[in-house]
Design an enzyme around this catalytic site. Structure first.
Site, PDB file in Angstrom:
ATOM      1  N   ASP A  95      -9.525  -3.625  -5.903  1.00  0.00           N
ATOM      2  CA  ASP A  95      -8.873  -2.869  -4.826  1.00  0.00           C
ATOM      3  C   ASP A  95      -8.749  -1.421  -5.311  1.00  0.00           C
ATOM      4  O   ASP A  95      -8.052  -1.146  -6.291  1.00  0.00           O
ATOM      5  CB  ASP A  95      -7.498  -3.453  -4.515  1.00  0.00           C
ATOM      6  CG  ASP A  95      -6.761  -2.714  -3.395  1.00  0.00           C
ATOM      7  OD1 ASP A  95      -7.231  -1.641  -2.973  1.00  0.00           O
ATOM      8  OD2 ASP A  95      -5.710  -3.220  -2.946  1.00  0.00           O
ATOM      9  N   HIS A 147      -8.826  -4.484   0.088  1.00  0.00           N
ATOM     10  CA  HIS A 147      -7.477  -3.966   0.330  1.00  0.00           C
ATOM     11  C   HIS A 147      -6.866  -4.545   1.608  1.00  0.00           C
ATOM     12  O   HIS A 147      -5.634  -4.630   1.714  1.00  0.00           O
ATOM     13  CB  HIS A 147      -7.530  -2.439   0.441  1.00  0.00           C
ATOM     14  CG  HIS A 147      -6.193  -1.782   0.513  1.00  0.00           C
ATOM     15  ND1 HIS A 147      -5.339  -1.704  -0.565  1.00  0.00           N
ATOM     16  CD2 HIS A 147      -5.548  -1.171   1.543  1.00  0.00           C
ATOM     17  CE1 HIS A 147      -4.229  -1.081  -0.211  1.00  0.00           C
ATOM     18  NE2 HIS A 147      -4.331  -0.738   1.058  1.00  0.00           N
ATOM     19  N   SER A 206       0.832  -1.200   0.000  1.00  0.00           N
ATOM     20  CA  SER A 206       0.000   0.000   0.000  1.00  0.00           C
ATOM     21  C   SER A 206       0.872   1.258   0.000  1.00  0.00           C
ATOM     22  O   SER A 206       1.649   1.478  -0.920  1.00  0.00           O
ATOM     23  CB  SER A 206      -0.958  -0.035   1.200  1.00  0.00           C
ATOM     24  OG  SER A 206      -1.958   0.942   1.100  1.00  0.00           O
TER      25      SER A 206
END
Length: 306
Positions: free
Chosen positions: A251, A277, A155
């Site tokens: 996502d 996610h 991320s």
């Protein structure tokens, strides 16, 4: 009289010494010291590395709210549920630290938005994380020039790691590209289809930072201090063939639609990136036959043992 004779003798000796030195220095027959004899001369020995220098260092960077700047990079405890720890924990347990050193980036992993005004902005957090990663790479490469690296991130940490890898691959990094064995980017907000290697399913979208770049100014109303930076300039350069992009379908961070649509709603989706996610450790629909966690562990083992 004796003093005069002594002075003359000293002068003659100095003249002879000087002449001999000049003759030796100017001699065309003088050859360099053979390699076999150089090791015996003081000051010519090879510079040795510290005993603790590892063969490989893994530099892992977690996502938003998964790290803190004072956390121990060798024993991170700030967020025990950090996704990246599901990968680095087993790797750390499998090797001696003098062979494989696992280093988790300690940085303020925050994302200031309308729901958390007191946090560090995304741009500031990203800059801090990047500085920590490049500082560690520079330090280890200078101290342990034989050490190779494996880079990975999730991320926000994937954006940081991808940016660093793009600089290295483009020839502007703090270490040479040949010192990087591989890069794994999981849920990268700057993911581009066809850039890097995709070991999983094909996804139709692009990274949110590319999708939302045209309305980056509008995003500031929802996420102050979060610049949507668009595509990376080098496409990972020399590291493109060993940089892996992993993205779960739907996502919103790495599989955003190409059309801008409602920028405010899209920004809120980025802030509230949960659901898919947050399921990379268990989601079976990202890489066929395995999970992202297990794929990354096996991939790292392969690079370490190559």
């Amino acid at each position: 009289m004796r003093k005069a004779i002594t002075v003359i003798a000293v002068v003659l000796v100095l003249v002879l010494i000087g002449a001999g030195a000049y003759s030796w220095l100017s001699s065309s027959d003088r050859s360099p010291i053979p390699e076999s004899q150089r090791d015996d001369l003081p000051g010519l020995e090879e510079i040795t590395e510290p005993d603790w220098c590892p063969d490989v260092e893994i530099v892992s960077t977690g996502g938003t709210w998964e790290s803190w700047p004072t956390d121990d990079p060798f024993n991170p405890t700030f967020n025990p549920n950090s996704f990246m720890l599901s990968i680095t924990g087993p790797l750390q347990a499998a090797y001696d630290i003098n062979d494989v050193r696992v280093w988790t980036t300690p940085y303020t992993a925050q994302f200031k938005n309308i729901n958390s005004q007191g946090e560090m902005s995304y741009d500031e957090s990203r800059a801090e994380g990047t500085a920590r990663v490049t500082g560690e790479l520079r330090h280890i490469h200078q101290t342990c020039p034989s050490t190779d690296f494996i880079l990975m991130g999730f991320s926000q940490g994937a954006v940081i790691t991808g940016d660093v890898a793009d600089q290295i691959g483009g020839g502007q990094g703090v270490i040479p590209a040949e010192k990087v064995r591989g890069v794994a980017l999981i849920a990268d907000g700057r993911r581009e289809p066809g850039v890097g290697v995709n070991p999983g399913v094909e996804v139709d979208g692009i990274g949110a930072e590319i999708s939302l770049q045209p309305v980056s100014g509008l995003i500031q109303f929802v996420v102050p201090g979060a610049t949507m930076t668009g595509e990376r300039p080098n496409g990972f350069g020399a590291l493109a063939d060993r940089t892996y992009q992993i993205c779960a379908p739907e996502d919103s961070v790495c599989d955003a639609p190409y059309d801008i649509g409602n920028g405010i709603d899209r920004a809120m989706g980025l802030v509230e990136a949960t659901g898919i996610h947050a399921q990379y450790a268990s989601n079976p629909d990202v890489i066929p036959g395995t999970t992202t966690t297990q794929w990354a562990i096996d991939w790292a083992h392969g690079l370490i043992n190559q």
